[in-house]
Design a protein around this motif. Structure first.
Motif, PDB file in Angstrom:
ATOM      1  N   ARG A 292      -1.866 -11.750   8.052  1.00  0.00           N
ATOM      2  CA  ARG A 292      -1.768 -12.800   8.932  1.00  0.00           C
ATOM      3  C   ARG A 292      -0.359 -13.548   8.965  1.00  0.00           C
ATOM      4  NH1 ARG A 292      -7.175 -14.303   9.540  1.00  0.00           N
ATOM      5  NH2 ARG A 292      -8.578 -13.437   7.897  1.00  0.00           N
ATOM      6  N   THR A 293      -0.097 -13.821  10.290  1.00  0.00           N
ATOM      7  CA  THR A 293       1.114 -14.466  10.477  1.00  0.00           C
ATOM      8  C   THR A 293       0.962 -15.649  11.635  1.00  0.00           C
ATOM      9  OG1 THR A 293       1.885 -12.927  12.404  1.00  0.00           O
ATOM     10  CG2 THR A 293       2.817 -12.371  10.478  1.00  0.00           C
ATOM     11  N   ALA A 294       2.167 -16.256  11.841  1.00  0.00           N
ATOM     12  CA  ALA A 294       2.008 -17.441  12.746  1.00  0.00           C
ATOM     13  C   ALA A 294       1.657 -16.922  14.129  1.00  0.00           C
ATOM     14  CB  ALA A 294       3.030 -18.265  12.702  1.00  0.00           C
ATOM     15  N   GLU A 295       1.955 -15.766  14.622  1.00  0.00           N
ATOM     16  CA  GLU A 295       1.847 -15.287  15.771  1.00  0.00           C
ATOM     17  C   GLU A 295       0.609 -14.551  15.957  1.00  0.00           C
ATOM     18  OE1 GLU A 295       4.663 -14.982  14.083  1.00  0.00           O
ATOM     19  OE2 GLU A 295       5.897 -16.734  15.180  1.00  0.00           O
ATOM     20  N   GLN A 296       0.506 -13.573  14.995  1.00  0.00           N
ATOM     21  CA  GLN A 296      -0.786 -12.535  15.117  1.00  0.00           C
ATOM     22  C   GLN A 296      -1.534 -12.064  13.683  1.00  0.00           C
ATOM     23  OE1 GLN A 296       0.745  -9.151  16.731  1.00  0.00           O
ATOM     24  NE2 GLN A 296       2.537  -8.896  15.344  1.00  0.00           N
ATOM     25  N   VAL A 297      -2.522 -11.547  13.670  1.00  0.00           N
ATOM     26  CA  VAL A 297      -3.086 -11.091  12.666  1.00  0.00           C
ATOM     27  C   VAL A 297      -3.136  -9.438  12.661  1.00  0.00           C
ATOM     28  CG1 VAL A 297      -5.294 -11.004  11.322  1.00  0.00           C
ATOM     29  CG2 VAL A 297      -4.577 -13.104  12.146  1.00  0.00           C
ATOM     30  N   ILE A 298      -2.621  -8.752  11.704  1.00  0.00           N
ATOM     31  CA  ILE A 298      -2.638  -7.572  11.772  1.00  0.00           C
ATOM     32  C   ILE A 298      -3.670  -6.742  10.741  1.00  0.00           C
ATOM     33  CG2 ILE A 298      -0.884  -5.346  11.435  1.00  0.00           C
ATOM     34  CD1 ILE A 298       1.019  -7.248  12.455  1.00  0.00           C
ATOM     35  N   THR A 299      -4.278  -5.773  10.948  1.00  0.00           N
ATOM     36  CA  THR A 299      -5.381  -5.201  10.122  1.00  0.00           C
ATOM     37  C   THR A 299      -5.120  -3.838  10.052  1.00  0.00           C
ATOM     38  OG1 THR A 299      -7.036  -7.008  10.542  1.00  0.00           O
ATOM     39  CG2 THR A 299      -7.901  -5.035   9.775  1.00  0.00           C
ATOM     40  N   VAL A 300      -4.850  -3.390   8.796  1.00  0.00           N
ATOM     41  CA  VAL A 300      -4.581  -1.915   8.307  1.00  0.00           C
ATOM     42  C   VAL A 300      -5.667  -1.296   7.894  1.00  0.00           C
ATOM     43  CG1 VAL A 300      -3.095  -0.356   7.481  1.00  0.00           C
ATOM     44  CG2 VAL A 300      -2.053  -2.528   8.263  1.00  0.00           C
ATOM     45  N   PRO A 301      -6.568  -0.623   8.628  1.00  0.00           N
ATOM     46  CA  PRO A 301      -7.779   0.268   7.906  1.00  0.00           C
ATOM     47  C   PRO A 301      -7.365   0.755   6.560  1.00  0.00           C
ATOM     48  CG  PRO A 301      -7.769   0.484  10.207  1.00  0.00           C
ATOM     49  CD  PRO A 301      -6.293  -0.137   9.737  1.00  0.00           C
TER      50      PRO A 301
ATOM     51  N   SER B 272     -11.652 -11.424  -7.323  1.00  0.00           N
ATOM     52  CA  SER B 272     -10.484 -11.958  -7.982  1.00  0.00           C
ATOM     53  C   SER B 272      -9.359 -12.457  -6.919  1.00  0.00           C
ATOM     54  CB  SER B 272      -9.639 -10.896  -8.932  1.00  0.00           C
ATOM     55  OG  SER B 272      -8.560 -11.288  -9.247  1.00  0.00           O
ATOM     56  N   THR B 273      -9.318 -13.568  -6.756  1.00  0.00           N
ATOM     57  CA  THR B 273      -8.192 -14.251  -5.768  1.00  0.00           C
ATOM     58  C   THR B 273      -6.538 -13.794  -5.885  1.00  0.00           C
ATOM     59  OG1 THR B 273      -7.786 -16.365  -6.959  1.00  0.00           O
ATOM     60  CG2 THR B 273      -9.644 -16.269  -5.566  1.00  0.00           C
ATOM     61  N   GLU B 274      -6.229 -13.275  -7.110  1.00  0.00           N
ATOM     62  CA  GLU B 274      -5.040 -12.948  -7.287  1.00  0.00           C
ATOM     63  C   GLU B 274      -4.644 -11.498  -7.045  1.00  0.00           C
ATOM     64  OE1 GLU B 274      -4.067 -13.950 -11.346  1.00  0.00           O
ATOM     65  OE2 GLU B 274      -4.181 -16.038 -10.998  1.00  0.00           O
ATOM     66  N   MET B 275      -5.674 -10.558  -7.022  1.00  0.00           N
ATOM     67  CA  MET B 275      -5.527  -9.326  -7.081  1.00  0.00           C
ATOM     68  C   MET B 275      -6.349  -8.777  -5.469  1.00  0.00           C
ATOM     69  SD  MET B 275      -4.058  -8.253  -9.482  1.00  0.00           S
ATOM     70  CE  MET B 275      -4.303  -6.644  -9.586  1.00  0.00           C
ATOM     71  N   THR B 276      -6.713  -9.445  -4.930  1.00  0.00           N
ATOM     72  CA  THR B 276      -7.575  -9.160  -3.550  1.00  0.00           C
ATOM     73  C   THR B 276      -6.425  -9.184  -2.515  1.00  0.00           C
ATOM     74  OG1 THR B 276      -9.872  -9.735  -4.424  1.00  0.00           O
ATOM     75  CG2 THR B 276      -9.466  -9.367  -2.080  1.00  0.00           C
ATOM     76  N   PHE B 277      -6.396  -8.102  -1.829  1.00  0.00           N
ATOM     77  CA  PHE B 277      -5.540  -8.046  -0.473  1.00  0.00           C
ATOM     78  C   PHE B 277      -6.506  -7.387   0.732  1.00  0.00           C
ATOM     79  CE2 PHE B 277      -2.857  -7.290  -4.211  1.00  0.00           C
ATOM     80  CZ  PHE B 277      -1.926  -8.522  -4.091  1.00  0.00           C
ATOM     81  N   CYS B 278      -7.063  -8.110   1.165  1.00  0.00           N
ATOM     82  CA  CYS B 278      -7.978  -8.087   2.260  1.00  0.00           C
ATOM     83  C   CYS B 278      -8.641  -9.142   2.753  1.00  0.00           C
ATOM     84  CB  CYS B 278      -9.021  -6.739   2.015  1.00  0.00           C
ATOM     85  SG  CYS B 278     -10.195  -7.512   0.718  1.00  0.00           S
ATOM     86  N   ASP B 279      -9.561  -8.975   3.664  1.00  0.00           N
ATOM     87  CA  ASP B 279     -10.428 -10.229   4.264  1.00  0.00           C
ATOM     88  C   ASP B 279     -11.253 -10.480   3.505  1.00  0.00           C
ATOM     89  OD1 ASP B 279     -11.136 -12.002   5.788  1.00  0.00           O
ATOM     90  OD2 ASP B 279     -11.447 -10.822   7.570  1.00  0.00           O
TER      91      ASP B 279
END
Length: 713
Positions: A287-296, A339-346
């Protein structure tokens, strides 16, 4: 003359000088031997007294009829006597002669398992010293060609370590405790006293404590885990000098205080909580200020699981893991949090919690145990079992290198069900024998009872829970007692015709006359109620088969039963059995055989049998008992043989016993023949029957043992 006398005296002295010298030497040796024996007698008295007292203190090496309590009381009284008077009380030591011990001044002391017997005086015969008294038994043994070491016997000595017995040759013997030398006794034993000391054990007195250590392991307190708390304490068992227990064990909680449980090691700590993580692949969201990029497939979702240590329910000393939250609170099943520290997804597209389904494996465990009551169930065992369940929780990893430490991502929980009994093979062999008795009525036609016994044998396997396999077998019935009698027979027709059936069997009364008063003077026994005696007494009547009757005054004549036709010819019933009458007159055997014949004639024969019997046998009796030639003796033996066999068969038949073959044959031949002859003669009376007793009495003689036995068979 004077010279002749001098020469004679000189020659005589020269001849007898060696003999006199030898006699003096022999006398000196004899005196020395007597002195040696007297000194050795001192030590024998000392040894005998010592052995007798020791015998009743330790009770070893011999058998006694006293109980253990009586032995203990005897030992206590002996030791009390030694403590107060230094001699035991009389009658407590039967083998000890108090007269001898008092004359030799023998004394005893006992303390700390040491028995010392000593002389209370230093003065001995022949002014002998202590050393000479100690050497006397050794010298006496050498004098007699034997060997004796003289051990244990010595005199009291003292060194820097205390008192001891100095044996022969200066050898140091047993050490003597101070309580024996003085202690509570009134006097102190002097140095140089001749004594014997031995280690004697009092089996009823505790001399020391045998200490053993006891251990136990307690589980850790609540909220802690570990192998537990190891505690120990001391157990004391009083024992005597032999090491045998005396009394009950105890725990010292006052003096040494080693009987109290004390902690030796403590292995308890706070439980630990470990983190387990489960990683799953997800879409990476940037997530950025301009856009949200999703990498499957480029992100990861991590769930945190927590496990906490708890004590194993089956073994508290072991530690197992249980699911919990991050604070260590036990949960019924593992539950993961994102885990909020280890999770990198939506994270909004995934659930906040996740549960892992474990793989489960179960198996059965069994063990054999002893029976619950081995003293009763002597054979077999019990089978106990439980079910073990293993749950394995596996966590996945996002990368291959995460599998390097699989123990951090795999949790195994092992649980067991309670032990339960699955089979019981406990059994015992049962064997029991018991007697059984019954009473039955006699055979038809007889009154009374018969008693039988048999043995019931019960044996087999007695199971604790299974059906018993026990069977009972019986031995055959065995006759033990028989009381059968033939009831009084009905009155025969020929007696009814003659009017002799009145009062035949009086009702009421017993065998001795129905309770009537016994007549005074000489009496007899009446069985047919005619007021005249038929037998000498009730015993003879019962032998003839009569169960009732009464005693009457007066004699019974021939005493051979109720007569038939007393009014005709003047013959008595006892004299009409001419063969038995002749045997009784010749040998004096009594009326027993005639009573049996008369009873049989009353029940089974007719007057025609009697007439034929007299016509056939009266001439034979006159010939047999009228002379003593070889022909007469042959006829007499034949008649007596027939009479014996016929009597035995009649008696066996009346008692329902095994019959006599010869007697049965004689009856089958003679009784029909007598009936035919009597029938042809018209049943008349035969003259000359009264002469049988007079004729046979001429042959009166004392029967031999063999003849007496045969005629009473």
């Amino acid at each position: 003359m004077h010279r002749l006398l001098l020469s004679s005296a000189l020659s005589t002295s020269l001849v007898f000088h060696p003999v006199m010298a030898q006699a003096q030497s022999w006398h000196a040796d004899r005196v020395r031997e007597e002195q040696l024996n007297e000194l050795a007698a001192y030590t024998r008295v000392l040894w005998t007294a010592h052995r007798q007292v020791r015998k009743y203190i330790d009770w070893m090496g011999w058998r006694t009829r006293l109980t253990e309590r009586e032995q203990q009381e005897r030992t206590r009284l002996i030791l009390e006597g030694l403590k107060s008077r230094e001699v035991p009380s009389e009658n407590l030591v039967p083998g000890l002669s108090f007269r001898t011990t008092n004359s030799f001044d023998v004394r005893f002391r006992f303390c700390e398992d040491v028995l010392m017997t000593y002389f209370g005086t230093p003065d001995f015969k022949h002014n002998a010293s202590a050393e000479e008294l100690i050497d006397a038994p050794v010298a006496q043994a050498l004098w007699n060609g034997k060997y004796y070491s003289g051990a244990l016997l010595g005199q009291m000595a003292e060194d820097g370590e205390g008192h001891y017995i100095q044996e022969r040759g200066g050898k140091k013997g047993r050490r003597i405790p101070e309580c024996v030398i003085k202690g509570e006794y009134p006097t102190r034993i002097r140095t140089g006293t001749v004594a014997i000391a031995q280690w004697v054990i009092n089996p009823f007195e505790a001399t020391r404590d045998r200490i053993t250590s006891e251990k136990r392991t307690l589980p850790c307190p609540a909220g802690q885990v570990g192998s537990g708390i190891l505690q120990t304490r001391k157990r004391r068992q009083p024992v005597n000098g032999r090491g045998q227990p005396v009394g009950a064990p105890y725990y010292d909680i006052v003096v040494e205080r080693d009987g109290v449980w004390r902690d030796r090691t403590r292995h308890c700590r706070a439980p630990r909580t470990q983190l387990r993580q489960d990683t799953q692949v997800c879409d990476l969201v940037m997530r950025t200020a301009e856009q949200v990029i999703t990498v499957p497939g480029e992100g990861m979702l991590v769930y945190d699981y927590f496990w906490t240590e708890v004590p194993d329910p089956d073994d508290p000393s072991q530690v197992t893991w249980q699911p919990s939250d991050k604070d260590g609170n036990i949960l019924p099943a593992p539950l993961g949090y994102v885990s909020t520290e280890m999770t990198f997804c939506d994270g909004t597209s995934k659930p906040p919690t996740s549960a892992i389904t474990p793989s489960t494996r179960s198996w059965s465990e069994e063990e054999d145990r002893a029976c619950s009551n081995p003293a009763w169930w002597t054979d077999g065992h019990q089978v106990w079992g439980r079910t073990a369940t293993e749950e394995t929780y596996s966590y996945s990893g996002a990368f291959a290198d995460w599998e390097a430490t699989p123990d951090l991502y795999t949790t195994v929980i092992l649980s067991h069900t309670p032990w339960a009994q699955r089979a019981n093979y406990c059994r015992r062999w049962h064997h029991e024998t018991r007697p059984q008795a019954i009473t039955s009525d006699c055979a038809s036609g007889y009154s009374g009872t018969r008693s039988y016994v048999r043995t019931a044998i019960t044996q087999g396997t007695d199971w604790e829970i299974h059906p018993d396999q026990i069977t009972t077998t019986y031995t055959p019935w065995v006759l033990t007692a028989k009381n059968c009698r033939r009831p009084a027979p009905p009155c025969p027709v020929w007696r009814r015709e003659r009017g002799q059936c009145d009062n035949h069997a009086p009702a009421g009364g017993d065998r001795r006359g129905g309770g009537r008063e016994r007549p005074e003077g000489p009496g007899s026994f009446d069985v047919n109620g005619d007021g005249r005696g038929d037998f000498q007494n009730a015993h003879a009547a019962r032998a003839a088969g009569y169960d009732s009757g009464r005693e009457v005054s007066g004699t019974c004549g021939g005493c051979n039963g109720p007569g038939r036709g007393r009014e005709s010819g003047g013959n008595k019933g006892g004299e009409k059995k001419i063969v038995c009458t002749a045997m009784n007159a010749a040998y004096g055997f009594g009326s027993f055989r005639q009573a049996i014949w008369l009873a049989h004639a009353r029940d089974s024969l007719t007057p025609y049998h009697q007439t034929g019997y007299h016509l056939v046998f009266l001439p034979l009796v006159r010939r047999a008992y009228g002379s003593d030639d070889w022909r007469a003796r042959g006829i007499r033996k034949s008649l007596e043989h027939i009479a014996r066999e016929r009597t035995a068969d009649i008696r066996a038949e009346r008692q329902q016993a095994r019959r006599r073959p010869l007697g049965r044959l004689y009856r089958a031949l003679l009784e029909p023949a007598c009936y035919v002859v009597g029938r042809l003669a018209g049943g008349r009376d035969v003259a000359g029957v009264d002469d049988v007793t007079r004729i046979a009495s001429r042959r009166r003689q004392t029967p031999s043992p063999r003849t007496r036995t045969l005629n009473h068979a």
